[in-house]
Write an enzyme that holds these catalytic residues in place. Structure first.
Site, short mmCIF file in Angstrom:
data_model
loop_
_atom_site.label_atom_id
_atom_site.label_comp_id
_atom_site.label_asym_id
_atom_site.label_seq_id
_atom_site.Cartn_x
_atom_site.Cartn_y
_atom_site.Cartn_z
N ASN A 80 0.84 -1.21 0.00
CA ASN A 80 0.00 0.00 0.00
C ASN A 80 0.87 1.26 0.00
OD1 ASN A 80 -0.20 -1.25 2.84
ND2 ASN A 80 -1.16 0.67 3.34
N ASP A 81 0.73 2.16 0.92
CA ASP A 81 1.28 3.52 0.79
C ASP A 81 2.77 3.59 0.41
OD1 ASP A 81 -1.02 3.45 2.32
OD2 ASP A 81 -0.18 4.52 4.01
N GLN A 112 4.54 0.41 2.20
CA GLN A 112 3.84 -0.48 3.13
C GLN A 112 3.70 -1.85 2.46
OE1 GLN A 112 1.83 0.88 6.39
NE2 GLN A 112 3.95 1.50 6.14
N TRP A 128 -3.77 -7.08 3.06
CA TRP A 128 -3.17 -6.14 4.02
C TRP A 128 -2.96 -6.85 5.37
CZ3 TRP A 128 -4.40 -4.04 8.76
CH2 TRP A 128 -3.66 -2.92 9.15
N SER A 130 2.95 4.06 8.16
CA SER A 130 3.54 5.04 7.23
C SER A 130 4.38 6.13 7.90
CB SER A 130 2.46 5.69 6.38
OG SER A 130 2.01 4.73 5.46
N ASP A 140 1.29 8.83 10.57
CA ASP A 140 1.83 9.24 9.27
C ASP A 140 2.62 10.56 9.34
OD1 ASP A 140 0.40 6.99 8.59
OD2 ASP A 140 -1.32 8.12 7.86
N GLU A 147 -5.48 11.02 6.80
CA GLU A 147 -4.30 10.15 6.82
C GLU A 147 -3.21 10.77 5.94
OE1 GLU A 147 -5.65 5.71 7.41
OE2 GLU A 147 -6.31 6.37 5.46
N1 DQQ Z 1 -1.90 3.08 5.67
C1 DQQ Z 1 -0.98 2.92 6.77
C2 DQQ Z 1 -1.31 3.99 7.75
C3 DQQ Z 1 -1.98 5.00 6.89
C4 DQQ Z 1 -2.78 4.16 5.96
C5 DQQ Z 1 -1.15 1.52 7.32
C6 DQQ Z 1 -3.22 4.88 4.70
O1 DQQ Z 1 -0.14 4.50 8.38
O2 DQQ Z 1 -2.75 5.91 7.63
O3 DQQ Z 1 -0.84 0.55 6.34
O4 DQQ Z 1 -3.47 3.98 3.64
#
Ligand code: DQQ
Length: 479
Positions: A19-20, A36, A44, A81, A140, A200
Site C-alpha cells: 500500500n502507501d 507499506q 493487508w 507510514s 503518518d 491520513e
Molecule cells: N496506511 C498505513 C497507515 C496510513 C494508511 C497503514 C493509509 O499509516 O494511515 O498501512 O493507507
C-alpha cells in the site's frame, strides 16, 4: 498461470501486498522508494516497509525489506507510514509504530546505502497523541527542516469536528513539542469537497511561493469513503490558511495515501498507491495487490492552479512509437460513431492525443477514446472530455464482463477556455490506467477486462465533429 492484469511498467513488488509509498528520498543521487508491505500475503496485514531504488524514477531495483515489526516494540503490530529525512548525514525514517490500537511516532536510522536499518533506542519518541484531544487517529508523520528546527505534521481527526493535521517541533528529532493543530477540517462542509472525518498521510510542503497540504480523507462509516484532497494557501505562525481545496485525482480510492518529496533538482514529486478493484480472493489467487502510480511532478501555473504531470523520465519507458496526424472525428454521422485505426491497439501503451479547435470554435462537444475494447464492444473503457460541462470522465462500468470487479464513473474538473486545445495522455498498463488532461485533470483507476482480445483503441466525437492534430502511441518498455 500468468496474471494478465499485473502491470508491467508501473512499480510494484515482485509479489504480495503493497500500500502507501513511504520514506521517499533522493540520497546521494539515488531515488529510494519504500512502501507499506506484507511480505507473506497479498492481503493487508503484518505491515513491513519494502524498499526499491532507482537512478531515474522509472526503472527500479528491488532491495531487502527495510523495516519490520519489533516483537514487544512500539511497532510490534506493524510499521506504518512515515517519511525519510537527512539527520545530519544519517538517513532517518520517522514512522508510525502500531501496537493496535496504539499509534506512536518512532525513528529508525539507516546505513549509507539505505539498506540496513536500526530502530532508535529512544522509541517511541512520541508515545501518544496530545492529552485532552479526542482524536480519531495519530499517524503518518511528515518532517521537514525550518529555521534550525525540525517540524512535523501528523494526520488526525477530532471526533464530531473534522479531520486535522497536528503540528510538532523539535530541536533534535527525539524530543518533540506539540504546537497545536496546523489546520482542522469541518466534517459538516461538503462543498467544494467533503474532507471526511480523519486525515491520513498528510504531506505539507512549499510550492510556487505558497504551501500545499495533501492528505487522504478517510471515513469508514456509514460507507467507505477514501480519496486524496489537496489545499493551497498560506502557512504562517504555525497555522495553514487554505485559499482553495479540491480533490487531487478523480479516481477516488484508486489514488490514495500519496507522498511527496523534493529531489536534488528541487522538483516536487508525488507517488500514490492504487489499490485493486477486484476481490481479496482474486488478489490472493494472483499473489499480489497494489500498484504505485507513475511519479508525478507538481507545479503551480501563473494563476496559482495546480499542474500535475508525469515526470519527464517516464518518456524513457517509450518504446516503438506510431503517429497519426490530422484526423477528423465526424461526430454522430460516423458509422457506430467510432474511428478505429490500423495498428492502434494495446494494453501496455502510452497515448498522447491532441484535440484541436479552430479559432472561435467554442461549441459544446463530447469526445474521447474507448480503450481496452473487445472487437464487438462487449468490454470497453470509455475516456471522454465534456467541453461544456468542463469535465474529464472515465467510465469503467463496461470494462469487464466479470461482475466481481468494482467499476465506476469517475470525473475530474477540467476548465477549458473557449477554443483551448485538449491534450490527453493515457497510460495503459494492463489493470492500471492513468489519464492526464492538459496536465490539470487526472484520473487513476483499475480495469480487469476478462477477454484477451480487449486491447482495441478507438476514437469518438458526439454532437460535433472534432479534429485531432496529432495522435501518438508508444509501446511501453516492460523489461
Ligand atoms: N496506511 C498505513 C497507515 C496510513 C494508511 C497503514 C493509509 O499509516 O494511515 O498501512 O493507507
Amino acid at each position: 498461470m500468468i496474471d494478465r492484469h499485473r502491470p508491467l511498467y508501473h512499480f510494484l513488488p515482485p509479489a504480495n501486498w503493497m500500500n502507501d509509498p513511504n520514506g521517499l528520498i533522493q540520497w546521494q543521487g539515488v531515488y529510494h522508494l519504500f512502501y507499506q508491505y506484507n511480505p507473506r500475503s497479498a492481503a493487508w496485514g503484518d505491515i513491513h516497509w519494502g524498499h526499491a531504488a532507482s537512478s531515474d524514477l522509472v526503472h527500479w531495483e528491488h532491495l531487502p525489506v527495510a523495516l519490520m515489526p519489533t516483537p514487544d516494540g512500539p511497532d510490534h503490530a506493524g510499521v506504518w507510514s512515515g517519511c525519510a529525512v537527512d539527520w545530519d548525514g544519517t538517513p532517518t525514517m520517522v514512522y508510525t509504530g502500531w501496537t493496535g490500537p496504539g499509534e506512536h511516532v518512532c525513528l529508525a536510522t539507516g546505513s549509507d546505502d539505505l539498506v540496513t536499518w536500526e530502530k532508535h533506542p529512544a522509541n517511541p519518541v512520541i508515545p501518544e497523541p496530545p492529552a485532552g484531544l479526542e482524536s480519531l487517529g495519530f499517524r503518518d508523520p511528515c518532517v521537514w527542516r525550518e529555521n534550525e528546527r525540525w517540524m512535523m505534521t501528523i494526520g488526525s481527526g477530532f471526533r464530531g469536528i473534522g479531520g486535522a493535521v497536528l503540528l510538532y517541533s523539535s530541536v533534535d528529532l527525539i524530543h518533540w513539542e506539540y504546537k497545536g493543530p496546523l489546520i482542522i477540517g469541518d466534517v459538516r462542509q461538503i462543498d467544494p469537497v467533503w474532507t471526511g472525518k480523519m486525515w491520513e498521510c498528510p504531506s505539507f510542503f512549499p510550492l510556487g511561493g505558497e504551501h500545499m497540504l495533501m492528505f487522504s480523507a478517510m471515513d469508514l462509516e456509514p460507507s467507505e469513503s477514501l480519496y486524496t484532497v489537496y489545499m493551497l494557501g498560506a502557512y504562517q505562525a504555525g497555522t495553514f490558511a487554505p485559499r482553495m481545496v479540491a480533490q487531487m485525482d478523480g479516481g477516488d480510492v484508486y489514488f490514495y495515501a500519496p507522498q511527496s518529496f523534493c529531489d536534488e533538482r528541487g522538483r516536487r514529486i508525488v507517488f500514490g498507491w492504487s489499490r485493486e478493484a477486484r476481490t481479496v480472493e482474486s488478489s490472493l489467487a494472483a499473489g499480489w495487490a497494489g500498484v504505485m502510480t507513475l511519479p508525478r511532478l507538481l507545479e503551480l501555473d501563473e494563476q496559482g492552479g495546480l499542474l500535475q504531470r508525469p515526470v519527464p523520465e517516464v518518456e524513457l519507458l517509450r518504446g516503438a512509437g506510431r503517429e497519426w496526424k490530422e484526423l477528423m472525428l465526424a461526430g454522430e454521422q460516423a458509422p457506430g460513431g467510432l474511428l478505429a485505426l490500423e495498428g492502434l491497439a494495446g494494453d501496455t501503451v502510452e497515448l498522447e492525443v491532441d484535440f484541436a479547435f479552430k479559432s472561435g470554435e467554442t461549441q459544446a462537444g463530447v469526445f474521447g477514446l474507448q480503450v481496452r475494447r473487445s472487437p464487438g464492444g462487449e468490454e470497453l473503457t470509455e475516456i471522454r472530455v465534456d467541453r461544456e460541462a468542463g469535465l474529464l470522465v472515465l467510465n469503467t462500468l463496461r470494462s469487464s464482463i466479470d461482475r466481481d470487479v468494482q467499476a465506476g464513473h469517475y470525473e475530474a474538473p477540467l476548465a477549458l477556455d473557449g477554443d483551448a486545445p485538449v491534450r490527453l495522455r493515457v497510460f495503459l498498463d494492463r489493470s492500471m490506467i492513468e489519464i492526464f488532461a492538459n496536465d490539470r485533470a487526472v484520473i487513476t483507476a483499475r480495469v480487469y477486462p476478462s477477454r484477451s482480445d480487449s486491447i482495441g483503441i478507438a476514437l469518438f466525437a458526439h454532437h460535433n465533429p472534432v479534429a485531432i492534430a496529432s495522435l501518438r502511441m508508444w509501446e511501453m518498455r516492460c523489461e
